[in-house]
Each structure stands twice: as C-alpha cells, then as structure tokens.
Scaffold this active site. Structure first.
Site, PDB file in Angstrom:
ATOM      1  N   ASN A   1     -12.093  -3.473   0.436  1.00  0.00           N
ATOM      2  CA  ASN A   1     -11.021  -3.711   1.414  1.00  0.00           C
ATOM      3  C   ASN A   1     -11.651  -4.001   2.776  1.00  0.00           C
ATOM      4  OD1 ASN A   1      -8.391  -3.715   2.616  1.00  0.00           O
ATOM      5  ND2 ASN A   1      -8.786  -1.646   3.325  1.00  0.00           N
ATOM      6  N   GLU A   2     -11.685  -3.018   3.637  1.00  0.00           N
ATOM      7  CA  GLU A   2     -12.245  -3.256   4.989  1.00  0.00           C
ATOM      8  C   GLU A   2     -13.657  -2.716   5.053  1.00  0.00           C
ATOM      9  OE1 GLU A   2      -9.569  -1.575   7.865  1.00  0.00           O
ATOM     10  OE2 GLU A   2      -8.411  -3.424   7.986  1.00  0.00           O
TER      11      GLU A   2
ATOM     12  N   GLU B   1       0.861  -1.190   0.000  1.00  0.00           N
ATOM     13  CA  GLU B   1       0.000   0.000   0.000  1.00  0.00           C
ATOM     14  C   GLU B   1       0.888   1.228   0.000  1.00  0.00           C
ATOM     15  OE1 GLU B   1      -2.847   0.398   3.230  1.00  0.00           O
ATOM     16  OE2 GLU B   1      -3.894   1.956   2.097  1.00  0.00           O
TER      17      GLU B   1
HETATM   18  O1  AHR Z   1      -2.246  -1.423   6.840  1.00  0.00           O
HETATM   19  C1  AHR Z   1      -2.743  -0.153   7.148  1.00  0.00           C
HETATM   20  C2  AHR Z   1      -4.260  -0.097   7.058  1.00  0.00           C
HETATM   21  O2  AHR Z   1      -4.826  -0.958   8.000  1.00  0.00           O
HETATM   22  C3  AHR Z   1      -4.839  -0.576   5.767  1.00  0.00           C
HETATM   23  O3  AHR Z   1      -4.859   0.412   4.821  1.00  0.00           O
HETATM   24  C4  AHR Z   1      -6.233  -0.942   6.145  1.00  0.00           C
HETATM   25  O4  AHR Z   1      -6.769  -1.940   5.311  1.00  0.00           O
HETATM   26  C5  AHR Z   1      -6.108  -1.346   7.586  1.00  0.00           C
HETATM   27  O5  AHR Z   1      -7.036  -0.689   8.368  1.00  0.00           O
END
Ligand code: AHR
Length: 660
Positions: free
Chosen positions: A378-379, A51
């Site tokens: 993602n989350e 990321e």
């Molecule tokens: O790894 C950092 C962050 O943690 C990521 O962007 C997210 O998916 C998680 O909350």
C-alpha cells in the site's frame, strides 16, 4: 530532483505567470474539438477504494448487527451485558478451545443455577442496533447443551428505553454444535435498539457466533451486506473496486496484517483480529473495533462483480505500516507472502478443480472472478519496498503474465520519499503506479495541471487515494466541505484530460459511521439506519457516470482550461451514447459567463442538459438530515454550434449534448 518533476514544477510556474496575464484580457470563447479524440477513457477510470476504517465493514456495510458475536475481542465479553437478577459471575464464562480450533477459539458458557429464575445477555450492537418497523430480522447462533439437556431461549429486540419491540423463541438441545435460527419482526423503528437473549431453563448452554441480520440485505443474500450502502456504491457505476485498503493491508505490525486466506470459507472459521484503526488516533479511540471478516475476500470479489467493477485486491508485500512499527519480513522469509499472491490469483481465476478455485466454487462461485489487477503493497517506501517488489514482480509476471501489477509511490505524491520512488520506478518500468494525495484544497487547484506534463513513456497512474483536507491530514476537524469537493472536481478535470496516462482514480476513505469514525473526510456517511453521499460523493459520481469513451480537447486560446479566470475544464465524447460531455468547474465566488464553441462536423441536437452541483457557501456540507449539495439537472438550448452559459459561483457543471 527527478527530471520529470522538475519539468512539472517549471510548467506550474509558467502557468502561474500565464494566469496573471490572462486576468487582464477579455474572455475568449472555449473551443471543444469534438471530432478529434485525444485518447480513450479506460472503463476503469473512476472507481472505489474500500477499507474497513470508520466502521466501514463491521458496524457498516457488513449487515451483522451484533458486536463481538464470537467472543474473540481482546476482552471477550466486550459488547455483552448481563441483564440478570443474579450477579453470579460464574453464570457467564468464556471457554477457549484454541488447541482444536485456532480460527475461532472462544465461546461462552451460560449457566442458569437453581437460584435464578432465568439469565439474560444483552448486546447493543455497534453504537446501537438499527431496527426498522415491520422488517424481519434473522437471529442465529451456534449452540450446544453440554449435559445433553434442553435450553429454552427467548430472544427480544428492545428499543432504546428497553421496551420490547419484537421477540421469538428457540429450543437448544444436544451436546453437539449446531446452528439455530429464528426470525423476529420489529414493531417499531429505533436506531439504538438492543437485543436481549433470555436463557430460561436451569443448566448450562454453550453459545458462539451469536448473530442478528436484517432479512432485507443487498440482493437478499442471507447474512449479507447493507442494502442502502451498496446502492450508494452501485449508483457511482464504479470501474473498479480496490480492497481491502489502505493501511489495513499493512497492519500496525506483520501479525496484524491483512491475510486474505483467513477471510474466506465458513464465517465461523474466519479468524477475528483487531482492526488496526481501533486505537490509532488519540482523538478518536475505538477500542471495540475488530475485524470479523464476515466481509472477506470472497464477498469483496462478489461485490465487485455485482457493481460491474474490476476487482483490485491489494496485498501485503512483507512490510507493516511504516508510520507504526515499520516491521519488515526478512528477505529469506518472503515466500509465504508471494505464495499468498499466487494463491489469490488461483482463488479468483483458477478452475473449480484447482486447490484454491475449488474453495471459491464451494463458496458458491464456480465461475472465475476474472481478476486482472493486483496491487503489491500500500503506502510503502524506501529501498525495503523495492527490493521486495522486485521478487514479487518477477515471480508473478512469470507465472501470470496477464495480471497487471500495481505498485505504490508511497504515502504522498511529492517530497523525498516520492522522488526516491520515482527513481526506482523508472528503472522498473511498471505498468501502473498508485499515487496518493491528501492535501488542502489549494493544492488540488494548483495541481489540476499535474498530469498535463507527465511522461507518456513511463507507467500509467492510479490516483488511488485522494481527498482535499479542510484542515491537516487526519485532523478530526476535517469537513466534507463544498470547498474541498469543488477543488477535487477541478483536479479531476486534469485527471480526465490526461486519461491517456491516468487510468484509474478513487477517493479515500469511502465509508464512515457518524458515531464510529476515526478519519475524516469520507465519501459516504451513515448511521445505523440511514446513509448519505457527501458533496465529494456527488462529484465522484458525476465524473464516473459521465466518463464517456474518448477524451477531446477543450481549449481557450489553444490552452487547456487550468484555472484561467478560475475555470477548470475537460471534455469527453461517449461514442456509444452519441454524446458530448463537457465538465466545467467555476472555483470562484463570481458567476462567469462563458461562450463555448463546438467544433464538429456532427449534427447536434439543439437541446441538451446540464447537471449542476452548486452552493454559494464554500463551507457547506451535506448532513444526514439535509443534503444541500446534490446534482440538479436543467435543460439547455443553443443555436448552431455555440452556447453561452453563465456558470454559477462555486459550481461543477456537466453539459451533455447529443449528436446524430
Ligand atoms: O484512507 C485512509 C488511509 O490513508 C489509508 O489507509 C492509507 O493508505 C492512507 O494513509
């Protein structure tokens, strides 16, 4: 509570009671059942989560050394200083051509008036420019002279004190945009150098995409990636590369989400946007953090290919970060998001004649990238995620049945959101579900048996983001301590032991600039010239390069080693290398002498190896100047099929024994 979670918790309570009993018994041998494979280890078992956080891409692995090269930051002059004799602000102005060129609307006009002898713009990169003596650097820019005259430019590298440590010249002519480039060779090493661009003729010049790269990049690719950082990734031999995140996929709002189509093609036509991490945390403001997308989706696929890793892109599902705006796209406007997914599959796998495959081919890769895995969201959590997912899933699986979709279980691997997700996922029967754990070291130890009791009839698990937190999650005090790495290693024995259900795992986040981070802990740290692996990195690497092909049982009194006496263990066989690989973590402050019996009809070589990661201090951390936790290899010999080994306090041990 969901039945499976209930059983899982019950198992933990029973295990805790079992541990209390065990502490009063002798130390029985552990038995490794070499000849009976429990399950295969997937080639994707240990991978990388990438990321652009902590200046991981811009200012990090993407080797561009100039910050705000195309004047697209909110403040278009950010990163640029005027170093001139004149304070005339009209000498350096920003023009905007958004009507004609929305992807890269701004450029700068520098005007040297008759009163000035020359004019100079200076840029000190991302927390300084890292320059190495005798190395070559390629300076380039897009430029034109509006009145069709000539502009002579002198380009200098200057050390932190302003002393020139390399220079070159360029002549700009003509009123059409053209690319110019010149090479500088540095006479001195300095991690905090800067670049001065002197404009030496009277008149105006328009400049854009002002760039400086080391010539020596990963695989020598012009304007490519930082070699030392990619090498650290390559040394992990990752099974997959997940990109581009993380919450960066979601964006704080939908306008700021990651849109892969704006990250491909000519770098000058990729639309720079703000990085969502730039002002996320009050404790680590980074207002100069943007995404140039010089490392875009083509480069991610190329990197995965270089690393021999399966590419795993994660796409936005029509929802922005629920920790921020929680903006969702209305259901009747979801089509462009789904189309992005379909087009991405064509970009990666389509023929060079297809619409998107053609772009890939023109960028230099006529062969497909063989995309097999795709993450949607993602989350995300709640009903909004699942109603969107249903549509993505239906359309993608109908059109591309060969693509394995990875769905998310939310931001945490327990709690209400997780349990809601589980109920939804049960109805779905997805192939793979992404679970995240940012927890304290005790949680990792307590949960080393998490997957021993998971259902074998549901989906596979992608442990997509995990890292033990020495303080609370997102705390700036978090450390990459040995205690955290050790707890992760204990947990990972549980992941490996259950490789029939856990098929992919990755630590997160991956990269962090020592002077530019927002989130700790991180796997790999770097400054402008150097980089190093944390203790956690070496744990990940040890598991990955020793992943083997098949899981075998390693049992004490018929039970897996999940904390008895403070030991955690897993074992695999590598059928290709003819090797038995045993991983034993001693999480205690005491040396533990343990007998290991290998039950096998195979003929064993009497000498083997053990690779040890160890430190007596749980709070010890690797730093840029001293890596105090690194693998050390020792020889071991044993008689017959028995081995007794003293496992050092706080140690991760990988025993490797060859067979014929
Ligand atoms: O790894 C950092 C962050 O943690 C990521 O962007 C997210 O998916 C998680 O909350």
């Amino acid at each position: 509570m969901h039945m499976k979670l209930y059983l899982h918790r019950l198992f933990r309570i029973i295990t805790m009671f079992a541990l209390i009993n065990l502490s009063f018994t002798d130390n029985p041998p552990v038995i490794v059942d070499v000849d009976h494979a429990r399950s295969a280890v997937q080639p994707t078992m240990w991978g990388i989560f990438f990321e652009d956080i902590n200046m991981g891409a811009d200012g990090g692995i993407y080797a561009e050394l100039i910050k705000n090269r195309s004047f697209e930051f909110f403040n278009p002059k950010m990163g640029w200083k005027v170093k001139a004799m004149s304070k005339d602000s009209s000498a350096f102005v920003i023009l905007n051509r958004s009507a004609q060129f929305d992807a890269n609307p701004r450029f700068a006009r520098v005007t040297v008036t008759p009163e000035m002898s020359s004019y100079c713009l200076s840029n000190s990169g991302f927390r300084g420019i890292g320059i190495t003596e005798k190395e070559s650097y390629i300076f380039s820019l897009m430029a034109l002279v509006p009145d069709n005259g000539l502009m002579n430019m002198r380009i200098e590298l200057a050390d932190a004190k302003g002393v020139v440590i390399g220079s070159t010249f360029l002549k700009i002519s003509g009123n059409e945009w053209k690319e110019y480039s010149a090479t500088l060779v540095a006479t001195k090493t300095d991690p905090h150098a800067s670049i001065n661009i002197w404009f030496e003729n009277k008149g105006s010049v328009d400049i854009d995409m002002v760039s400086l790269f080391p010539a020596d990049t990963w695989k020598g690719r012009p304007k490519g990636l930082r070699k030392d950082l990619v090498q650290l990734l390559a040394d992990m031999k990752p099974g997959f590369l997940r990109f581009p995140g993380g919450c960066i996929v979601e964006g704080r709002d939908l306008a700021n989400r990651y849109q892969w189509k704006t990250t491909i093609g000519n770098t000058g036509e990729r639309k720079t946007i703000v990085n969502r991490w730039n002002t996320e945390f009050a404790h680590r403001q980074t207002p100069d953090y943007f995404q140039s997308f010089g490392l875009g989706f083509y480069e991610y696929f190329q990197l995965a290919e270089d690393l021999g890793a399966e590419p795993l892109p994660i796409l936005n599902c029509g929802m922005a970060c629920q920790f921020n705006t929680a903006e969702v796209v209305p259901m009747d406007q979801l089509d462009p998001y789904i189309q992005d997914a379909l087009d991405l599959i064509e970009f990666a796998n389509g023929s060079a004649e297809s619409e998107w495959g053609k772009i890939r081919s023109e960028m230099g890769h006529p062969e497909p990238f063989h995309l097999k895995l795709l993450g949607i969201g993602n989350e995300q959590w709640g009903p909004q995620y699942f109603e969107r997912l249903r549509i993505f899933e239906k359309i993608i699986t109908e059109k591309f049945p060969g693509i394995t979709l990875i769905l998310g279980a939310g931001p945490s691997a327990d709690g209400d959101l997780f349990e809601f997700a589980w109920d939804q996922l049960e109805q779905y029967k997805p192939q793979v579900v992404d679970e995240h754990y940012y927890k304290n070291p005790a949680w990792f130890l307590e949960n080393a048996g998490r997957y021993d009791t998971y259902s074998r009839n549901s989906h596979k698990i992608f442990a997509g983001e995990y890292a033990a937190q020495s303080d609370y999650t997102t705390s700036p005090s978090n450390q990459n301590s040995w205690q955290c790495a050790l707890a992760e290693a204990a947990f990972m024995t549980g992941l490996e032991r259950n490789a029939d259900v856990v098929t992919m795992c990755s630590y997160a986040p991956l990269l962090a600039h020592i002077d530019g981070w927002q989130w700790k802990p991180d796997l790999i740290w770097f400054d402008n010239l150097k980089s190093f692996g944390s203790a956690n990195y070496y744990v990940q690497q040890l598991f990955s390069v020793n992943k083997g092909t098949d899981v075998i049982n390693i049992l004490e009194d018929g039970k897996p080693l999940i904390g008895q006496k403070g030991l955690y263990a897993s074992a695999v066989v590598d059928a290709r290398l003819k090797e038995i690989i045993i991983k034993i973590v001693n999480s205690t402050a005491k040396e533990i002498s343990q007998e290991i019996q290998l039950q096998t009809g195979k003929k064993l070589f009497p000498k083997g190896k053990v690779i040890v990661l160890q430190n007596d201090q749980p709070e010890a951390c690797n730093t840029i100047d001293a890596q105090v936790i690194k693998p050390i290899e020792q020889d071991i010999s044993f008689k017959g099929k028995k081995l007794t080994k003293a496992f050092n306090p706080f140690s991760v041990n990988v025993i490797k024994i060859k067979y014929q």
